[in-house]
Design a protein around this motif. Structure first.
Motif, PDB file in Angstrom:
ATOM      1  N   ALA A  96     -19.158  43.669   3.702  1.00 28.07           N
ATOM      2  CA  ALA A  96     -20.087  42.714   4.046  1.00 28.07           C
ATOM      3  C   ALA A  96     -19.939  40.733   3.549  1.00 28.07           C
ATOM      4  O   ALA A  96     -20.159  40.492   4.328  1.00 28.07           O
ATOM      5  CB  ALA A  96     -21.290  43.005   4.067  1.00 28.07           C
ATOM      6  N   ALA A  97     -19.552  41.109   2.851  1.00 24.82           N
ATOM      7  CA  ALA A  97     -19.099  39.788   2.308  1.00 24.82           C
ATOM      8  C   ALA A  97     -18.293  39.175   2.776  1.00 24.82           C
ATOM      9  O   ALA A  97     -18.502  37.369   2.834  1.00 24.82           O
ATOM     10  CB  ALA A  97     -19.056  39.809   0.889  1.00 24.82           C
ATOM     11  N   LEU A  98     -17.781  39.848   2.913  1.00 25.81           N
ATOM     12  CA  LEU A  98     -16.303  38.692   3.682  1.00 25.81           C
ATOM     13  C   LEU A  98     -16.568  38.847   5.559  1.00 25.81           C
ATOM     14  O   LEU A  98     -16.344  37.410   5.823  1.00 25.81           O
ATOM     15  CB  LEU A  98     -15.386  39.783   4.123  1.00 25.81           C
ATOM     16  N   GLY A  99     -17.595  39.668   6.020  1.00 31.30           N
ATOM     17  CA  GLY A  99     -18.206  39.571   7.427  1.00 31.30           C
ATOM     18  C   GLY A  99     -18.978  38.386   6.778  1.00 31.30           C
ATOM     19  O   GLY A  99     -19.269  37.319   8.027  1.00 31.30           O
ATOM     20  N   GLY A 100     -19.987  38.405   6.209  1.00 32.31           N
ATOM     21  CA  GLY A 100     -20.346  36.545   5.877  1.00 32.31           C
ATOM     22  C   GLY A 100     -19.492  35.940   6.036  1.00 32.31           C
ATOM     23  O   GLY A 100     -20.191  34.378   6.357  1.00 32.31           O
ATOM     24  N   TYR A 101     -18.697  35.662   4.955  1.00 34.58           N
ATOM     25  CA  TYR A 101     -18.221  34.621   4.577  1.00 34.58           C
ATOM     26  C   TYR A 101     -17.570  33.842   6.167  1.00 34.58           C
ATOM     27  O   TYR A 101     -17.682  33.002   6.346  1.00 34.58           O
ATOM     28  CB  TYR A 101     -16.856  35.084   4.144  1.00 34.58           C
ATOM     29  N   HIS A 102     -16.836  34.363   6.831  1.00 36.66           N
ATOM     30  CA  HIS A 102     -16.408  34.342   8.166  1.00 36.66           C
ATOM     31  C   HIS A 102     -17.457  34.146   9.065  1.00 36.66           C
ATOM     32  O   HIS A 102     -17.094  32.837   9.661  1.00 36.66           O
ATOM     33  CB  HIS A 102     -15.338  35.441   8.870  1.00 36.66           C
ATOM     34  N   ALA A 103     -18.487  34.590   9.150  1.00 34.02           N
ATOM     35  CA  ALA A 103     -19.679  34.323   9.923  1.00 34.02           C
ATOM     36  C   ALA A 103     -19.730  32.938   9.552  1.00 34.02           C
ATOM     37  O   ALA A 103     -20.354  32.172  10.611  1.00 34.02           O
ATOM     38  CB  ALA A 103     -20.980  34.963   9.630  1.00 34.02           C
ATOM     39  N   GLY A 104     -20.259  31.777   8.627  1.00 25.47           N
ATOM     40  CA  GLY A 104     -20.523  31.016   7.986  1.00 25.47           C
ATOM     41  C   GLY A 104     -19.263  30.595   8.196  1.00 25.47           C
ATOM     42  O   GLY A 104     -19.720  28.786   8.920  1.00 25.47           O
ATOM     43  N   VAL A 105     -18.197  30.404   8.438  1.00 26.28           N
ATOM     44  CA  VAL A 105     -16.784  29.420   8.715  1.00 26.28           C
ATOM     45  C   VAL A 105     -16.814  29.177  10.412  1.00 26.28           C
ATOM     46  O   VAL A 105     -17.212  28.201  10.854  1.00 26.28           O
ATOM     47  CB  VAL A 105     -15.499  29.900   8.585  1.00 26.28           C
ATOM     48  N   GLU A 106     -17.060  30.313  11.200  1.00 24.13           N
ATOM     49  CA  GLU A 106     -17.967  30.208  12.454  1.00 24.13           C
ATOM     50  C   GLU A 106     -18.999  28.977  12.757  1.00 24.13           C
ATOM     51  O   GLU A 106     -18.826  28.309  13.702  1.00 24.13           O
ATOM     52  CB  GLU A 106     -17.986  31.705  12.778  1.00 24.13           C
ATOM     53  N   TRP A 107     -20.139  29.761  12.021  1.00 22.96           N
ATOM     54  CA  TRP A 107     -21.211  28.064  12.341  1.00 22.96           C
ATOM     55  C   TRP A 107     -21.215  27.144  11.758  1.00 22.96           C
ATOM     56  O   TRP A 107     -21.879  26.189  11.665  1.00 22.96           O
ATOM     57  CB  TRP A 107     -22.453  29.107  11.253  1.00 22.96           C
TER      58      TRP A 107
END
Length: 178
Positions: A96-107
């Motif tokens: 979940a942390a990796l997904g949140g990090y990647h989503a933050g990069v995308e945003w």
């Protein structure tokens, strides 16, 4: 007085055994990684570097969840069972942390790894440019490749892995709380 049919239809916390909960986590994790592989190999959406890194906890977490479900079915109140289930929760929390990090990069909330985000550098000469085109295919981590119901796949990974971590954490708590 209740009947067996009424007992079977009535919602009961007793049916939410740690073994069943962690087996559901294993199935959910397997379905998620299966979906990611389907999107890549059947639909042709190529993953970026961060997408590939997000899969690693699933590759570890699903088999660990299967072992934990087996242990929970055999010895539901054992300390090792609780530790296995808690480990599954931790693995999916990392996912979940990796997904949140990647989503933050995308945003654009923070910068991602330099090898898959940022501007494309200009080559010094035309020969260098042609060589780069032949040898490098960069899938950008800061661009959303696919959205489902408005969320990127990285954001969905955050939601799904977070849910799996919560269910596994609850199963670990139920193992020790009995």
């Amino acid at each position: 007085m209740t009947t067996p049919i009424a007992d079977a239809l009535a919602p009961s916390r007793a049916r939410l055994t740690p073994a069943r909960l962690i087996a559901a986590v294993a199935l959910g994790g397997a379905a998620t990684i299966g979906g990611a592989l389907f999107i890549e190999h059947v639909l042709g959406v190529k993953p970026c570097e961060l997408c590939l890194v997000q899969r690693i906890p699933y590759y570890a977490g699903v088999p660990l969840a299967v072992v934990a479900a087996w242990a929970a079915a055999r010895r539901p109140r054992h300390l090792l069972t609780a530790a296995l289930i808690a480990s599954v929760a931790l693995v999916f929390l990392v996912a979940a942390a990796l997904g949140g990090y990647h989503a933050g990069v995308e945003w654009g909330l923070w910068a991602g790894p330099s090898d898959c985000t940022g501007p494309v550098t200009k080559p010094a000469a035309m020969g260098d440019f042609l060589k780069q085109l032949q040898t490098t295919k960069v899938i950008r981590c800061d661009e959303v490749a696919m959205r489902i119901f408005g969320l990127s796949l990285a954001a969905w990974n955050f939601v799904i892995a977070g849910g799996l971590a919560l269910v596994a954490g609850y199963a670990a708590w139920r193992t020790r709380a009995r």
